[in-house]
Enzyme design. Structure first.
Site, short mmCIF file in Angstrom:
data_model
loop_
_atom_site.label_atom_id
_atom_site.label_comp_id
_atom_site.label_asym_id
_atom_site.label_seq_id
_atom_site.Cartn_x
_atom_site.Cartn_y
_atom_site.Cartn_z
N ASP A 118 1.00 -0.93 -0.20
CA ASP A 118 -0.29 0.66 -0.55
C ASP A 118 1.06 1.19 -0.22
OD1 ASP A 118 -2.15 1.67 -0.24
OD2 ASP A 118 -3.21 1.09 1.99
N ASP A 119 0.03 2.54 -0.12
CA ASP A 119 0.96 3.08 -0.05
C ASP A 119 1.68 4.52 0.98
OD1 ASP A 119 -1.61 4.75 0.04
OD2 ASP A 119 -1.45 5.66 -1.49
N ASP A 129 -1.76 5.20 7.13
CA ASP A 129 -2.33 5.52 7.83
C ASP A 129 -3.09 5.49 9.38
OD1 ASP A 129 -3.51 8.56 8.98
OD2 ASP A 129 -4.50 8.89 6.32
#
Length: 154
Positions: free
Chosen positions: A93-94, A97
């Protein structure tokens, strides 16, 4: 704007992926890769090329509407990786969060190796390999989320 803004360029993300490769266990014969859609699609494509993986599937989770986090919805699961409980699979995933997306992914693929380019403190413990850790109040804007600019300087 509340918080900090980190804008990532295409050049930076290419370099970051090359650096992230160094953090991923080299002695694993990966069965394949799972990209968390949509944010993880580009990093997964770049990473798959770097480590020469051809089998790339998706775990489609919707949790954002622009910058607003919404309720989590699983739209598609990677059947082959699910059958293996994620064993031998690399999930990409980027960013990690709040951690909600990766918590859901961990329930689906409990034995997968999770890799992200960025992580915030609330999601950092859910990732096995991460390159950059930023503060929780930093908004990371990736090049695929930015409006394209047209340059006529040829």
């Amino acid at each position: 704007m509340k918080g900090l803004l980190k804008t990532v360029s295409w050049q930076e993300i290419h370099l970051d992926i090359r650096l992230l490769v160094e953090l991923i266990p080299p002695d694993v014969d990966w069965k394949g890769m799972v990209a968390v859609s949509r944010g993880g699609l580009v990093p997964a494509a770049l990473l798959a090329r770097e480590i020469d993986l051809r089998l790339v599937d998706t775990l489609c989770i919707q949790s954002y509407d622009g910058r607003d986090q919404t309720s989590l919805e699983i739209l598609k699961q990677p059947s082959e990786a699910v059958a293996d409980a994620g064993q031998g699979w690399l999930l990409v995933d980027d960013i990690a969060d709040t951690g909600d997306t990766l918590k859901a992914a961990r329930k689906i693929l409990p034995q997968a190796h999770f890799a992200t380019v960025y992580a915030k403190p609330a999601g950092e413990d859910l990732v096995d390999s991460v390159l950059h850790v930023v503060s929780q109040d930093t908004w990371v804007e990736f090049p695929w989320d930015q409006s394209p600019t047209l340059s006529l300087d040829i």
